[in-house]
Design a protein around this motif. Structure first.
Motif, PDB file in Angstrom:
ATOM      1  N   UNK A   1      13.541  -2.432  -1.879  1.00 49.47           N
ATOM      2  CA  UNK A   1      14.320  -1.018  -1.912  1.00 49.47           C
ATOM      3  C   UNK A   1      14.071  -1.048  -3.778  1.00 49.47           C
ATOM      4  N   UNK A   2      14.745  -1.663  -4.127  1.00 52.70           N
ATOM      5  CA  UNK A   2      14.901  -2.227  -5.653  1.00 52.70           C
ATOM      6  C   UNK A   2      13.286  -1.349  -6.367  1.00 52.70           C
ATOM      7  N   UNK A   3      12.627  -1.618  -5.966  1.00 52.52           N
ATOM      8  CA  UNK A   3      11.063  -1.590  -6.118  1.00 52.52           C
ATOM      9  C   UNK A   3      10.673  -0.077  -6.120  1.00 52.52           C
ATOM     10  N   UNK A   4      10.747   0.508  -5.223  1.00 51.44           N
ATOM     11  CA  UNK A   4      10.711   1.638  -4.952  1.00 51.44           C
ATOM     12  C   UNK A   4      12.120   2.739  -5.345  1.00 51.44           C
ATOM     13  N   UNK A   5      12.900   2.050  -5.930  1.00 50.91           N
ATOM     14  CA  UNK A   5      13.459   2.664  -6.118  1.00 50.91           C
ATOM     15  C   UNK A   5      13.534   3.322  -7.176  1.00 50.91           C
ATOM     16  N   UNK A   6      13.163   2.016  -8.585  1.00 46.78           N
ATOM     17  CA  UNK A   6      12.428   2.081  -9.542  1.00 46.78           C
ATOM     18  C   UNK A   6      11.881   3.372  -9.352  1.00 46.78           C
TER      19      UNK A   6
ATOM     20  N   UNK B   1       0.936  -2.038  -0.217  1.00 46.15           N
ATOM     21  CA  UNK B   1       0.648   0.092   0.524  1.00 46.15           C
ATOM     22  C   UNK B   1       1.214   1.287   0.397  1.00 46.15           C
ATOM     23  N   UNK B   2       1.683   1.260   0.655  1.00 48.76           N
ATOM     24  CA  UNK B   2       2.708   2.345   0.948  1.00 48.76           C
ATOM     25  C   UNK B   2       3.598   2.077  -0.585  1.00 48.76           C
ATOM     26  N   UNK B   3       3.955   1.654  -1.992  1.00 53.66           N
ATOM     27  CA  UNK B   3       3.812   1.304  -3.382  1.00 53.66           C
ATOM     28  C   UNK B   3       2.745   2.167  -3.624  1.00 53.66           C
ATOM     29  N   UNK B   4       1.616   1.645  -3.314  1.00 53.79           N
ATOM     30  CA  UNK B   4       0.660   2.615  -4.226  1.00 53.79           C
ATOM     31  C   UNK B   4       0.478   3.820  -3.658  1.00 53.79           C
ATOM     32  N   UNK B   5       0.968   4.619  -2.896  1.00 54.08           N
ATOM     33  CA  UNK B   5       0.979   5.601  -2.560  1.00 54.08           C
ATOM     34  C   UNK B   5       2.126   6.870  -2.884  1.00 54.08           C
ATOM     35  N   UNK B   6       2.896   6.140  -3.463  1.00 56.01           N
ATOM     36  CA  UNK B   6       4.071   6.898  -4.533  1.00 56.01           C
ATOM     37  C   UNK B   6       3.763   6.942  -5.701  1.00 56.01           C
ATOM     38  N   UNK B   7       3.309   8.246  -5.974  1.00 59.24           N
ATOM     39  CA  UNK B   7       3.186   9.493  -6.720  1.00 59.24           C
ATOM     40  C   UNK B   7       3.111  10.071  -7.169  1.00 59.24           C
TER      41      UNK B   7
END
Length: 93
Positions: free
Chosen positions: A81-86, A45-51
């Motif tokens: 971590x790699x997914x967030x960096x990408x 869910x945090x990943x989905x908030x990174x917009x």
């Protein structure tokens, strides 16, 4: 006090998204790290908030500081971590 009783309240705020989710992030993270709350969907869910709107809105400084805190966890798998960096790299372009 029993801090885990607030987990449902924070979880529902986090599920609503938007500003409610941003405000619930820190509380959920504290419950996860200090009180052993299991919340497996946290990073999804945090990943989905990174917009772009969340990184460019009124709460961008708070969100960026909290994102730094959440991603600096030693137990975080490298692929997360790699997914967030990408994702952050793509948004920077």
């Amino acid at each position: 006090p029993r801090p885990l009783r607030y987990a449902d309240l924070l979880s529902s705020g986090y599920s609503r998204g938007g500003v409610d989710a941003l405000l619930s992030l820190k509380g959920l993270f504290v419950l996860m790290t200090r009180h052993n709350l299991e919340y497996p969907r946290f990073y999804t869910q945090l990943y989905s908030l990174v917009t772009l709107p969340s990184l460019g809105g009124a709460n961008r400084a708070t969100f960026a500081l909290e994102l730094d805190l959440f991603l600096s966890s030693a137990g975080l798998p490298a692929y997360v971590s790699a997914a967030f960096a990408k994702r952050l790299g793509r948004l920077a372009l």
